[in-house]
Scaffold this active site. Sequence first.
Site, PDB file in Angstrom:
ATOM      1  N   GLU A  21       0.882  -1.169   0.000  1.00  0.00           N
ATOM      2  CA  GLU A  21       0.000   0.000   0.000  1.00  0.00           C
ATOM      3  C   GLU A  21       0.916   1.215   0.000  1.00  0.00           C
ATOM      4  O   GLU A  21       1.537   1.537   1.011  1.00  0.00           O
ATOM      5  CB  GLU A  21      -0.907   0.014   1.231  1.00  0.00           C
ATOM      6  CG  GLU A  21      -1.803   1.251   1.301  1.00  0.00           C
ATOM      7  CD  GLU A  21      -2.549   1.386   2.622  1.00  0.00           C
ATOM      8  OE1 GLU A  21      -2.699   2.523   3.109  1.00  0.00           O
ATOM      9  OE2 GLU A  21      -2.982   0.344   3.172  1.00  0.00           O
ATOM     10  N   ARG A  53       1.664  10.163   0.675  1.00  0.00           N
ATOM     11  CA  ARG A  53       2.272  11.133   1.592  1.00  0.00           C
ATOM     12  C   ARG A  53       3.537  11.729   0.977  1.00  0.00           C
ATOM     13  O   ARG A  53       4.149  12.605   1.577  1.00  0.00           O
ATOM     14  CB  ARG A  53       2.628  10.465   2.922  1.00  0.00           C
ATOM     15  CG  ARG A  53       1.456   9.866   3.661  1.00  0.00           C
ATOM     16  CD  ARG A  53       1.924   9.191   4.938  1.00  0.00           C
ATOM     17  NE  ARG A  53       0.940   8.246   5.443  1.00  0.00           N
ATOM     18  CZ  ARG A  53       1.165   7.362   6.408  1.00  0.00           C
ATOM     19  NH1 ARG A  53       2.357   7.297   6.962  1.00  0.00           N
ATOM     20  NH2 ARG A  53       0.227   6.538   6.799  1.00  0.00           N
ATOM     21  N   THR A  98      -3.635   6.667   1.887  1.00  0.00           N
ATOM     22  CA  THR A  98      -3.750   8.085   2.242  1.00  0.00           C
ATOM     23  C   THR A  98      -4.274   8.901   1.059  1.00  0.00           C
ATOM     24  O   THR A  98      -3.785   9.997   0.766  1.00  0.00           O
ATOM     25  CB  THR A  98      -2.398   8.664   2.746  1.00  0.00           C
ATOM     26  OG1 THR A  98      -1.739   7.684   3.557  1.00  0.00           O
ATOM     27  CG2 THR A  98      -2.632   9.899   3.603  1.00  0.00           C
ATOM     28  N   LYS A 130     -11.366  -0.096   6.366  1.00  0.00           N
ATOM     29  CA  LYS A 130     -10.132   0.031   7.134  1.00  0.00           C
ATOM     30  C   LYS A 130     -10.505   0.475   8.556  1.00  0.00           C
ATOM     31  O   LYS A 130     -11.296   1.412   8.720  1.00  0.00           O
ATOM     32  CB  LYS A 130      -9.230   1.074   6.464  1.00  0.00           C
ATOM     33  CG  LYS A 130      -7.957   1.410   7.213  1.00  0.00           C
ATOM     34  CD  LYS A 130      -7.160   2.444   6.408  1.00  0.00           C
ATOM     35  CE  LYS A 130      -5.874   2.829   7.129  1.00  0.00           C
ATOM     36  NZ  LYS A 130      -5.054   3.752   6.328  1.00  0.00           N
TER      37      LYS A 130
END
Length: 207
Positions: A41, A45, A69, A129
């Site tokens: 994953e 960022r 993210t 999640k």
Amino acid sequence: MKDLNKQLAEIKVVPVIAIKDAGKAVKLAQVLIENGLPCAEVTFRTEDAALAIKNMREAFPDMLIGAGTVLTSAQVDEAIEAGVDFIVSPGFNPTTVKYCQQRNVTIVPGVNNPSLVEQAMEMGLRTLKFFPAEPSGGVAMLKALSAVYPVSFMPTGGVSPSNVKDYLSVPSVLACGGTWMVPGDLIDNQQWDELGQLVRKVAGIIS
């Protein structure tokens, strides 16, 4: 989604990666695959996230790759263009969820309480999640949510070698997300042998 769920359940731990240099992505993917975790994953960022995903996808077409993210529709577009299999967001943003559904890409949004689970279910989602896992009540909270809602979870945030098996023992948990086997400094310094050891250790714990 069933196919993704099956793959996640087989892999059990998803390495969550912040990679600064896309030029290191292929070697990192190779280390993950060769040491028992053929999944990544890659979090948005860093500026190189999309290119890192693209490089991994081109080198390893069968690797399971997610974008993490993801906060905006523009990032969804970048991730899809790079070749991801699924999208992960830290929270539940209906706008992002709807956009992913329009683009026909699976999204696994973050939730940590009953209200958010119900909102996600209302939009047709059944794989979520659980984030941040430990600060949100950990295994006990997951068991409480699982007793009420027919959904599957991927807990992330505070999951570690010491508690990963506790999370995986919860029937609703498909896989756990974790950063501990892919420290950024080891990637930056290209310490591939050390990374491989960490990945193998995780694979050994969950086997």
